[in-house]
Design a protein around this motif. Sequence first.
Motif, PDB file in Angstrom:
ATOM      1  N   GLU A 304      53.517 -47.492  18.072  1.00  0.00           N
ATOM      2  CA  GLU A 304      54.839 -46.595  18.232  1.00  0.00           C
ATOM      3  C   GLU A 304      56.063 -47.755  18.129  1.00  0.00           C
ATOM      4  O   GLU A 304      56.952 -47.560  17.697  1.00  0.00           O
ATOM      5  CB  GLU A 304      55.104 -45.801  19.517  1.00  0.00           C
ATOM      6  CG  GLU A 304      56.147 -44.989  19.710  1.00  0.00           C
ATOM      7  CD  GLU A 304      56.719 -43.803  18.741  1.00  0.00           C
ATOM      8  OE1 GLU A 304      55.808 -43.630  17.634  1.00  0.00           O
ATOM      9  OE2 GLU A 304      57.162 -43.237  19.102  1.00  0.00           O
ATOM     10  N   PRO A 324      51.443 -44.983  14.851  1.00  0.00           N
ATOM     11  CA  PRO A 324      50.573 -44.275  15.536  1.00  0.00           C
ATOM     12  C   PRO A 324      49.272 -43.817  14.768  1.00  0.00           C
ATOM     13  O   PRO A 324      47.990 -43.771  15.457  1.00  0.00           O
ATOM     14  CB  PRO A 324      51.226 -43.088  16.074  1.00  0.00           C
ATOM     15  CG  PRO A 324      52.803 -43.590  16.413  1.00  0.00           C
ATOM     16  CD  PRO A 324      52.938 -44.602  15.081  1.00  0.00           C
ATOM     17  N   LEU A 334      46.585 -41.551  22.971  1.00  0.00           N
ATOM     18  CA  LEU A 334      47.710 -41.755  23.932  1.00  0.00           C
ATOM     19  C   LEU A 334      48.315 -40.238  24.453  1.00  0.00           C
ATOM     20  O   LEU A 334      48.837 -39.634  23.673  1.00  0.00           O
ATOM     21  CB  LEU A 334      48.771 -42.460  23.269  1.00  0.00           C
ATOM     22  CG  LEU A 334      50.017 -42.852  24.012  1.00  0.00           C
ATOM     23  CD1 LEU A 334      50.103 -43.609  25.418  1.00  0.00           C
ATOM     24  CD2 LEU A 334      51.416 -43.127  23.315  1.00  0.00           C
ATOM     25  N   LYS A 340      56.747 -33.158  27.798  1.00  0.00           N
ATOM     26  CA  LYS A 340      57.501 -32.171  26.806  1.00  0.00           C
ATOM     27  C   LYS A 340      58.392 -32.649  25.704  1.00  0.00           C
ATOM     28  O   LYS A 340      58.456 -32.215  24.719  1.00  0.00           O
ATOM     29  CB  LYS A 340      58.277 -31.301  27.699  1.00  0.00           C
ATOM     30  CG  LYS A 340      57.641 -30.349  28.532  1.00  0.00           C
ATOM     31  CD  LYS A 340      58.423 -29.557  29.297  1.00  0.00           C
ATOM     32  CE  LYS A 340      57.659 -28.541  30.195  1.00  0.00           C
ATOM     33  NZ  LYS A 340      58.739 -27.730  31.076  1.00  0.00           N
ATOM     34  N   GLY A 341      58.721 -33.994  25.737  1.00  0.00           N
ATOM     35  CA  GLY A 341      59.672 -34.560  24.784  1.00  0.00           C
ATOM     36  C   GLY A 341      58.649 -35.245  23.742  1.00  0.00           C
ATOM     37  O   GLY A 341      59.072 -35.312  22.362  1.00  0.00           O
ATOM     38  N   GLU A 342      57.504 -35.892  24.215  1.00  0.00           N
ATOM     39  CA  GLU A 342      56.701 -36.721  23.253  1.00  0.00           C
ATOM     40  C   GLU A 342      55.234 -36.170  23.040  1.00  0.00           C
ATOM     41  O   GLU A 342      54.537 -36.503  22.102  1.00  0.00           O
ATOM     42  CB  GLU A 342      56.577 -37.923  23.784  1.00  0.00           C
ATOM     43  CG  GLU A 342      58.019 -38.803  23.971  1.00  0.00           C
ATOM     44  CD  GLU A 342      57.577 -40.228  24.241  1.00  0.00           C
ATOM     45  OE1 GLU A 342      58.851 -40.996  23.795  1.00  0.00           O
ATOM     46  OE2 GLU A 342      57.043 -40.551  24.862  1.00  0.00           O
ATOM     47  N   GLY A 343      54.784 -35.378  24.039  1.00  0.00           N
ATOM     48  CA  GLY A 343      53.408 -35.055  24.184  1.00  0.00           C
ATOM     49  C   GLY A 343      53.081 -33.480  23.136  1.00  0.00           C
ATOM     50  O   GLY A 343      52.024 -33.710  22.384  1.00  0.00           O
ATOM     51  N   LEU A 344      53.968 -32.498  23.451  1.00  0.00           N
ATOM     52  CA  LEU A 344      53.477 -31.234  22.842  1.00  0.00           C
ATOM     53  C   LEU A 344      54.696 -30.783  22.206  1.00  0.00           C
ATOM     54  O   LEU A 344      55.862 -31.135  22.123  1.00  0.00           O
ATOM     55  CB  LEU A 344      53.280 -30.329  24.251  1.00  0.00           C
ATOM     56  CG  LEU A 344      52.245 -30.686  25.055  1.00  0.00           C
ATOM     57  CD1 LEU A 344      52.453 -29.837  26.487  1.00  0.00           C
ATOM     58  CD2 LEU A 344      50.970 -30.185  24.329  1.00  0.00           C
ATOM     59  N   ILE A 345      53.902 -29.773  21.200  1.00  0.00           N
ATOM     60  CA  ILE A 345      54.997 -29.020  20.322  1.00  0.00           C
ATOM     61  C   ILE A 345      55.283 -27.518  21.235  1.00  0.00           C
ATOM     62  O   ILE A 345      54.277 -26.750  21.078  1.00  0.00           O
ATOM     63  CB  ILE A 345      54.331 -28.688  19.079  1.00  0.00           C
ATOM     64  CG1 ILE A 345      53.766 -29.897  18.399  1.00  0.00           C
ATOM     65  CG2 ILE A 345      55.658 -28.265  17.930  1.00  0.00           C
ATOM     66  CD1 ILE A 345      54.782 -31.237  17.671  1.00  0.00           C
ATOM     67  N   LEU A 346      56.206 -27.452  21.952  1.00  0.00           N
ATOM     68  CA  LEU A 346      55.966 -26.415  22.933  1.00  0.00           C
ATOM     69  C   LEU A 346      56.422 -25.075  22.122  1.00  0.00           C
ATOM     70  O   LEU A 346      55.614 -24.129  22.679  1.00  0.00           O
ATOM     71  CB  LEU A 346      57.472 -26.366  23.719  1.00  0.00           C
ATOM     72  CG  LEU A 346      57.381 -27.698  24.664  1.00  0.00           C
ATOM     73  CD1 LEU A 346      58.659 -27.522  25.438  1.00  0.00           C
ATOM     74  CD2 LEU A 346      56.211 -27.486  25.638  1.00  0.00           C
ATOM     75  N   GLY A 396      54.746 -23.822  25.474  1.00  0.00           N
ATOM     76  CA  GLY A 396      55.545 -23.866  26.317  1.00  0.00           C
ATOM     77  C   GLY A 396      55.294 -22.688  27.475  1.00  0.00           C
ATOM     78  O   GLY A 396      55.961 -23.019  28.383  1.00  0.00           O
TER      79      GLY A 396
END
Lengths: 498, 349
Positions: A304, A324, A334, A340-346, A396
């Motif tokens: 990244e 990535p 990773l 919430k900001g980088e891991g998931l599509i809420l 979410g």
Amino acid sequence: MSVHLSIKSVGKSFPGVRALGNVSVELKGGEIVAIVGENGAGKSTLLKILSGDYALDEGHVSLDGTSLDGGTPLEAREAGFRLVRQEPEIVPFVSVLENIYIGEMPAGRGGRVDFARMRREATAMLARYGFAGLIDLDQEGRTLSPAQMQLVEILRALKPGAKVVAFDEPTSSLTQRETERLFDLIRQLKADGLAVIYVSHRLHEIMEIAERVFILKDGAPTGDLQIDATSEEEIVRLMVGRDLDAHGMRRKPVEPGEVVLEVEGLSSRWHRDISFSIRAGEIVGFAGLVGAGRTELAKVIFGEYPRTSGTIRIDGETRTIRTPSDAIRANMGLAPEDRKGEGLILVRSVMENASMAVFHKLSRWGILRQAEMLETVEPLVRRLDIKTPSLETEVGKLSGGNQQKVVLARWLAASPRLLILDEPTRAVDVGAKAEIYRLIDDLARSGLAIMMISSEMPELLSMSDRIIVMKDGRISEPVPRHEATEERIVNLALGTAA
Amino acid sequence: MTTTDTPRPPSQDGALKRITAFVGAENLSLIIALIILVALIASQSEFFFSARNILNIGQNMAVVGLLAVGMTLVIVSAGLDISVGSMAGAASVVCALVVNATDMVGLGIAGGMALGTVLGLVNATIITVLRVNPVVATLATFSAFRGLAFLIAPGGRPVGVLDPELRFLGSGRVFETEGFPGIPVSFLILLFVAVVAHIVMKTTVFGRSIYSMGGNPAAARLAGINLTSMKFRIYAISGALAGLAGVIVTARTSSGQPASGTQGLELEAITAVFLGGALLSGGKGTIVGTMLAVMLIAVLANGMNLLGIPTFYQLVAKGLLLVAAVAIGQWRLARSERQQAQAAAAGSQ
């Protein structure tokens, strides 16, 4: 001046959840009261009721006779309740001075802002609390360090009229020295006759600074004790409702297998000449202070962020990793720190979030195969015991622990050789934590190499086979588990002699 | 609340439930609005249900509909493409020039779509390589591409083109029988494109990746999705479909039109996508919703014409509709964020 904050039988519900019930506390000027509880215990809800962010459903709150029951944030501030938020909102392109007075700029003649008065007041505050020289009032917000941002937030709270100042996890981004300075400030506020509320997970800080501790569990009070008459163990017991070994479970050692990850001579904007390796079945913990470069290291390895030199080998094979997707092809996963900001599509479903790293494996001619998606995701949801109404539920809407499990599921679906976990139990409550530890242990036992970045000492000590400590972009020699003690790790992180 | 635009396991529910599942619960309100609108207009004008008028609506849908399909991909990916109308204008001119020069309709269609694709790639380049925000980038090309359309049209005037095959594409009808006026060819083209786009969005890696990158670009990149290459493909498709829309304009008017027939269509396409349930912040939106909204807008415009509402009022109404469409989306988002906050406050388990 005799400050008196009264919280009587306060309750607050959200549809389907009772976030807070029957909470009563009295607070007087000159008192420092700590509020503790697990995530979701209701601390934030209580603070937000006091600050006027939430309206209460039951009970009464008053400050020196002024009712704050139907309060708005402005009314609460004017009455004298000031909240120092954990993550201050700083406007990037305006000065520190304007940041301090945002929303409350004093108006002079003809509605023009009275900058002279703002500067006078702010300078006086800096001098009075011993912050002179730490911050320049004309500096732009974007140039501030995290500690300076915290200082701006504190100055916002200390503007004239403050009676009760509540600190929400104030030390999470502060160094040891900055923390001590904060404590000096809090003692001075106490001497000035203000009441202080101190919310923190760090029990040793509470033992040091507070006089009373108020404990919440599942939205209800479970204790209101004098610090002198209690202990960390008792507080933990009241928080979790059971006796808990401070170090939680201790992972049984595993016979490590072949070397999976080899990093050699890696340098980047943040790092100097880093070399280490992780074997199959091994969990290597990464300790260090905030800003030591651990998250950046994870992202450099994962492609990244760019590296300036160094090689990365997976299973003995040198891999070119620039993005990535290169890393994923090299069998890495990773789970980032900022879930919430980088891991998931809420706004997307559990199914999509869990399968998105392997879309290409689950498709033929570019068309996703429903049946294979289900075959992949469903067993993972069961294995990780993800509590979700359905696979179509938006991520979410799940709790923190279950969200983290969805991130893990995504990488398990990719069956990687190396899994990088950055703060895997951040914002996860104690119950779910134990489950996530068990999962990580299972994964290592099934032959994965795991790189685990964590700021929680008990977690590092109990889970890691070896601990590597980072400081200013360099790493220590790995500390094997039988030699790892909290003191040794902290000393390595701080660079002090053991 | 369940999302309706995610793939779902097949179920053996009743026909009604299956239809609801296909249309999407969130789109039901659009259908109801459409029915009310149709009833309202039909009660005021008996001409509304006439065969010719229905054909007219179908034809009008085609051009906006093609732009809106491309726009759905763009907006779901958290982008925006203001230049679609201008691209269509340029493509319309190119199509006419190519057909005049070669007498081959197929080449004309290909030329129009190829130009649209190239212009879409120009948009993507500005957005990715030069890192210009999509709104600003396509606002700039909105002007530049319209200028281009006038520049390639000799003398900046419409290019007449007389080709019966091309005419058939624009104004032809098929399945015409006694008592049934047939279906406009241009509407069938739209239907075909929309069905393909629906399948792509729902079932392909490309389509699902659009939803991921729109919902959270950082997470999508860390999950291995190449955002740059995605943007190139998305804006190229938007351009290609705008090119096809331009071809249909040429076919209908028998002339390559640098401006007339495509001006202001970006507004209608964007309105349709938001009205169809897409979020300004990306990650949500469906082809089905967009197509229903296109239909709603076409019926509304047609109704206003039939009822003799002056053009100026119609322009105001179109503006208000866009505001209403986005406001509804924001309201839905706020509601779902409240639910998320509550779930988070509920915390554990």
